[in-house]
Every structure is written in C-alpha cells, then in structure tokens.
Design an enzyme around this catalytic site. Sequence first.
Site, mmCIF file in Angstrom:
data_model
loop_
_atom_site.group_PDB
_atom_site.id
_atom_site.type_symbol
_atom_site.label_atom_id
_atom_site.label_comp_id
_atom_site.label_asym_id
_atom_site.label_seq_id
_atom_site.Cartn_x
_atom_site.Cartn_y
_atom_site.Cartn_z
ATOM 1 N N TRP A 6 0.838 -1.358 -0.039
ATOM 2 C CA TRP A 6 0.026 -0.181 -0.132
ATOM 3 C C TRP A 6 0.689 1.246 -0.137
ATOM 4 O O TRP A 6 0.649 2.142 -0.721
ATOM 5 C CB TRP A 6 -0.944 -0.016 1.267
ATOM 6 C CG TRP A 6 -1.810 1.343 1.285
ATOM 7 C CD1 TRP A 6 -1.363 2.420 2.309
ATOM 8 C CD2 TRP A 6 -2.955 1.653 0.589
ATOM 9 N NE1 TRP A 6 -2.370 3.385 2.211
ATOM 10 C CE2 TRP A 6 -3.159 2.752 1.138
ATOM 11 C CE3 TRP A 6 -3.377 0.983 -0.390
ATOM 12 C CZ2 TRP A 6 -4.178 3.647 0.597
ATOM 13 C CZ3 TRP A 6 -4.809 1.803 -1.004
ATOM 14 C CH2 TRP A 6 -5.145 2.917 -0.508
ATOM 15 N N HIS A 7 1.903 1.228 0.716
ATOM 16 C CA HIS A 7 2.703 2.396 1.117
ATOM 17 C C HIS A 7 3.709 2.863 -0.250
ATOM 18 O O HIS A 7 3.860 3.713 -0.620
ATOM 19 C CB HIS A 7 3.687 2.416 2.185
ATOM 20 C CG HIS A 7 2.559 2.692 3.465
ATOM 21 N ND1 HIS A 7 3.049 4.077 4.114
ATOM 22 C CD2 HIS A 7 1.800 2.163 4.065
ATOM 23 C CE1 HIS A 7 2.156 4.105 4.971
ATOM 24 N NE2 HIS A 7 1.646 2.970 5.252
#
Length: 142
Positions: free
Chosen positions: A77-78
């Site tokens: 996600w990051h």
Amino acid sequence: MGDVELSGLWCRLAIYLFVAVGIACLCYEAPGMSLGGYVENSGESISVKDTYRQAYQACVDLVKKEHCGPILVRLAWHDSGNYDAQERSGGATGSIRFDKEQAHGGNAGLKKALALLEPIKKRYPTVSYADLFQLGSAAAIA
C-alpha cells in the site's frame, strides 16, 4: 477530509487493487493464455509465468510461516501510495525500499517487511521489487 484528499485516496486504492489483480492474473494463468518468455534463475531456464508463480508461492509460504500478512499489505500500500494523478506518475514502483522513503514517518516499521521479502528477491532476481511487494500483499490477502 476534503474532496481532493478523498478522491486521491480512492485513486490510490483503485491503483493498488488494479496492480494486485494484475499480479494475481500472472500467478493464475487461464487455460490457453500464455505469458511466454523464459528467464534464467539459479542456472535453469524457466518461464516468466513459472517464475512469478514460484515467487508468489514463496510469499504464501512466508505469510504462513511468519504470520506477516498485515505488514506485507501495508508495504504494498505504501509503495503504491505515491501515485500523482496530475502528473500521472508514481505508484507501485518498488521505491519504498530506498532510505529516503523509509525515513518518512508514515513508513515506520516497513524495513521489517523488506527484510522478510529479501530472501525471496534473492531467489527470484528477475522479479522486480515492485512486483514482489504486490505479490506479497496478494499472498497475504488470498
């Protein structure tokens, strides 16, 4: 949250899901579909498709052994969260592994996820970091 922030969040989420589904498709090829191509891994020629399948399976095994699913999802996600809709750049590029991005406060603790995936990267050097992070996330969710 303002409308701009919210729409940016949804854009990033959509991109992340798109990448995860795309990588899942690489791992689960439909009958009659061919990715083609061969790569050298550990001195033997194996197809790109098989390389990705093996790397995905290694991620599944890692998640089962280390119970690290949530941090692998967070890593992916990051890594994909730097997409800029105006510039149409960024996204899941594997850049989260560099010190500059790791130093960002929101990425605290992700070095642990990187360390967990590094042995898989060494085993499958032709799989990009970006793809490996997404494979790890897909394995955690599956």
